[in-house]
Design a protein around this motif. Structure first.
Motif, PDB file in Angstrom:
ATOM      1  N   TYR A  45      -6.511  -1.082  -7.260  1.00 38.09           N
ATOM      2  CA  TYR A  45      -5.440  -2.180  -6.728  1.00 38.09           C
ATOM      3  C   TYR A  45      -4.931  -3.364  -7.476  1.00 38.09           C
ATOM      4  O   TYR A  45      -3.665  -3.536  -6.877  1.00 38.09           O
ATOM      5  CB  TYR A  45      -6.620  -3.697  -5.338  1.00 38.09           C
ATOM      6  CG  TYR A  45      -7.101  -2.425  -4.231  1.00 38.09           C
ATOM      7  CD1 TYR A  45      -6.154  -1.240  -3.989  1.00 38.09           C
ATOM      8  CD2 TYR A  45      -7.466  -2.943  -3.604  1.00 38.09           C
ATOM      9  CE1 TYR A  45      -6.129  -1.102  -2.559  1.00 38.09           C
ATOM     10  CE2 TYR A  45      -7.879  -2.059  -2.387  1.00 38.09           C
ATOM     11  CZ  TYR A  45      -7.436  -1.092  -2.071  1.00 38.09           C
ATOM     12  OH  TYR A  45      -8.059  -0.547  -0.982  1.00 38.09           O
ATOM     13  N   LEU A  55       2.950  -7.422  -4.567  1.00 36.10           N
ATOM     14  CA  LEU A  55       2.182  -7.872  -3.448  1.00 36.10           C
ATOM     15  C   LEU A  55       1.070  -8.425  -3.434  1.00 36.10           C
ATOM     16  O   LEU A  55       0.189  -8.496  -4.462  1.00 36.10           O
ATOM     17  CB  LEU A  55       1.833  -5.929  -3.540  1.00 36.10           C
ATOM     18  CG  LEU A  55       2.108  -4.908  -3.006  1.00 36.10           C
ATOM     19  CD1 LEU A  55       2.076  -3.342  -2.999  1.00 36.10           C
ATOM     20  CD2 LEU A  55       2.656  -4.672  -1.650  1.00 36.10           C
ATOM     21  N   ASP A  59      -2.436  -7.166   0.817  1.00 40.32           N
ATOM     22  CA  ASP A  59      -1.068  -6.250   0.857  1.00 40.32           C
ATOM     23  C   ASP A  59      -1.503  -5.004   0.127  1.00 40.32           C
ATOM     24  O   ASP A  59      -1.461  -3.810   1.415  1.00 40.32           O
ATOM     25  CB  ASP A  59      -0.247  -6.296   0.292  1.00 40.32           C
ATOM     26  CG  ASP A  59       0.878  -8.017   0.801  1.00 40.32           C
ATOM     27  OD1 ASP A  59       0.800  -7.876   2.074  1.00 40.32           O
ATOM     28  OD2 ASP A  59       1.316  -8.332   0.185  1.00 40.32           O
ATOM     29  N   CYS A  60      -2.392  -4.540  -0.904  1.00 37.67           N
ATOM     30  CA  CYS A  60      -2.714  -3.616  -1.804  1.00 37.67           C
ATOM     31  C   CYS A  60      -3.974  -3.170  -0.655  1.00 37.67           C
ATOM     32  O   CYS A  60      -4.549  -1.954  -0.235  1.00 37.67           O
ATOM     33  CB  CYS A  60      -3.214  -3.944  -2.667  1.00 37.67           C
ATOM     34  SG  CYS A  60      -2.358  -4.503  -3.737  1.00 37.67           S
ATOM     35  N   VAL A  63      -2.175  -1.372   2.138  1.00 37.70           N
ATOM     36  CA  VAL A  63      -2.267  -0.092   1.338  1.00 37.70           C
ATOM     37  C   VAL A  63      -3.086   0.877   2.045  1.00 37.70           C
ATOM     38  O   VAL A  63      -3.096   1.949   1.630  1.00 37.70           O
ATOM     39  CB  VAL A  63      -1.106   0.025  -0.178  1.00 37.70           C
ATOM     40  CG1 VAL A  63      -0.596   1.442  -0.620  1.00 37.70           C
ATOM     41  CG2 VAL A  63      -0.123  -1.169   0.128  1.00 37.70           C
ATOM     42  N   ALA A  66      -3.392   2.661   4.777  1.00 43.48           N
ATOM     43  CA  ALA A  66      -3.143   3.468   5.183  1.00 43.48           C
ATOM     44  C   ALA A  66      -3.230   4.653   4.426  1.00 43.48           C
ATOM     45  O   ALA A  66      -3.015   5.776   5.062  1.00 43.48           O
ATOM     46  CB  ALA A  66      -1.350   3.465   4.349  1.00 43.48           C
ATOM     47  N   SER A  86       5.512   7.784   2.982  1.00 42.09           N
ATOM     48  CA  SER A  86       5.317   6.323   2.618  1.00 42.09           C
ATOM     49  C   SER A  86       5.368   6.020   0.784  1.00 42.09           C
ATOM     50  O   SER A  86       4.873   6.853   0.105  1.00 42.09           O
ATOM     51  CB  SER A  86       4.049   5.280   2.660  1.00 42.09           C
ATOM     52  OG  SER A  86       3.769   4.374   2.169  1.00 42.09           O
ATOM     53  N   VAL A  88       5.161   3.641  -0.739  1.00 36.31           N
ATOM     54  CA  VAL A  88       3.894   2.936  -1.124  1.00 36.31           C
ATOM     55  C   VAL A  88       2.824   3.081  -1.222  1.00 36.31           C
ATOM     56  O   VAL A  88       2.118   3.142  -2.835  1.00 36.31           O
ATOM     57  CB  VAL A  88       3.842   0.774  -0.856  1.00 36.31           C
ATOM     58  CG1 VAL A  88       3.397   0.828   0.392  1.00 36.31           C
ATOM     59  CG2 VAL A  88       3.331   0.107  -1.387  1.00 36.31           C
ATOM     60  N   THR A  89       2.363   4.286  -0.644  1.00 38.98           N
ATOM     61  CA  THR A  89       0.978   4.171  -0.491  1.00 38.98           C
ATOM     62  C   THR A  89       0.689   6.123  -1.359  1.00 38.98           C
ATOM     63  O   THR A  89      -0.586   5.852  -1.952  1.00 38.98           O
ATOM     64  CB  THR A  89       0.902   5.189   1.427  1.00 38.98           C
ATOM     65  OG1 THR A  89       0.893   4.073   2.668  1.00 38.98           O
ATOM     66  CG2 THR A  89      -0.583   5.582   1.177  1.00 38.98           C
ATOM     67  N   ILE A 160       4.286   1.201   7.267  1.00 39.93           N
ATOM     68  CA  ILE A 160       3.869   0.152   6.101  1.00 39.93           C
ATOM     69  C   ILE A 160       4.682  -0.366   4.774  1.00 39.93           C
ATOM     70  O   ILE A 160       4.812  -1.376   4.234  1.00 39.93           O
ATOM     71  CB  ILE A 160       2.533   0.830   5.115  1.00 39.93           C
ATOM     72  CG1 ILE A 160       2.129  -0.701   4.615  1.00 39.93           C
ATOM     73  CG2 ILE A 160       2.685   1.697   4.491  1.00 39.93           C
ATOM     74  CD1 ILE A 160       0.282  -0.090   3.873  1.00 39.93           C
ATOM     75  N   ASP A 161       5.881   0.601   4.324  1.00 44.43           N
ATOM     76  CA  ASP A 161       6.638   0.955   3.856  1.00 44.43           C
ATOM     77  C   ASP A 161       7.366  -1.103   3.978  1.00 44.43           C
ATOM     78  O   ASP A 161       7.944  -1.713   3.446  1.00 44.43           O
ATOM     79  CB  ASP A 161       7.592   1.249   3.784  1.00 44.43           C
ATOM     80  CG  ASP A 161       6.854   2.837   2.203  1.00 44.43           C
ATOM     81  OD1 ASP A 161       6.051   2.352   2.165  1.00 44.43           O
ATOM     82  OD2 ASP A 161       7.773   3.364   1.579  1.00 44.43           O
TER      83      ASP A 161
END
Length: 230
Positions: A45, A55, A59-60, A63, A66, A86, A88-89, A160-161
């Protein structure tokens, strides 16, 4: 006598089929439990936060949920080709892959073979990517009890984004009928969950809903290799 022998063989064959199906179901359940309880590398993370400084740790962790959803969908879909929806994923997945031995071991236990990386994409002219996105959409909707054809909300992986305000993220809404895209990049309008069940975009819904067990290997995983990449 001959008839009795044939009947016995038929019963044995039926039992073997039933036992095989039960084995596959059990094996997949074991793999799914492994994914759900898998502990990411301790520094993972922090590496994501270097990529995405805005983030917070919570938040991490979201992710991370996700990414688990993505892995579970891949497993439940019989390890067929999948696409990542996604940004960020995808970042977290990429960081995980850099832990080479750790990731290789994870894939063996989770899928029975290596899951290759695919970059985050949206519906486009690429039928392979479209098929992979539709497959992920169907399976994540099923997991969250969402109607994939008439969604009232989005699965986490597709939401999630926007939820984390990712600058270059893909923004989805459940249904955006009446909203017209200005181009294929989606830079001016959101992407629509409802598009995944429509054949209007590329003339095909290949990959949509083909999550049955028909493509599974005998061990409930990917067998010799996984189809997540090219």
């Amino acid at each position: 006598m001959k008839f009795a022998t044939l009947a016995t063989l038929a019963i044995i064959a039926t039992l073997l089929i039933v036992l095989t199906l039960l084995w596959r179901h059990w094996r997949r359940s074991v793999r799914a439990d492994y994914i759900r309880t898998y502990s990411f590398p301790p520094a993972l993370y922090e590496k994501l936060r270097k990529r995405r400084p805005k983030l917070a740790l919570k938040d991490c962790q979201l992710v991370g949920r996700a990414l688990r959803q993505f892995f579970l969908a891949y497993l439940q879909g019989g390890c067929r080709y999948v696409s990542m929806p996604s940004q960020v994923t995808d970042d977290l997945w990429h960081e995980l892959i850099l832990y080479t031995r750790h990731y290789d071991n994870f894939c063996k236990k989770a899928f029975g073979g290596f899951l290759h990386h695919t970059p985050a994409v949206v519906l486009s002219r690429s039928k392979q990517n479209n098929s992979g996105l539709r497959r992920i959409w169907w399976l994540t909707c099923r997991e969250e009890s969402i109607d994939p054809r008439k969604p009232l909300r989005l699965p986490l992986l597709f939401a999630i984004d926007k939820k984390l305000n990712i600058t270059d993220g893909f923004v989805y809404v459940p249904d955006c009928r009446g909203i017209r895209r200005s181009d294929d990049t989606g830079s001016s309008t959101p992407f629509c969950g409802g598009d995944f069940s429509s054949s209007d975009f590329d003339g095909s819904t290949d990959g949509f809903g083909d999550w049955s067990d028909s493509g599974d290997s005998s061990d409930g995983g990917c067998g010799g290799g996984c189809g997540g990449g090219d």
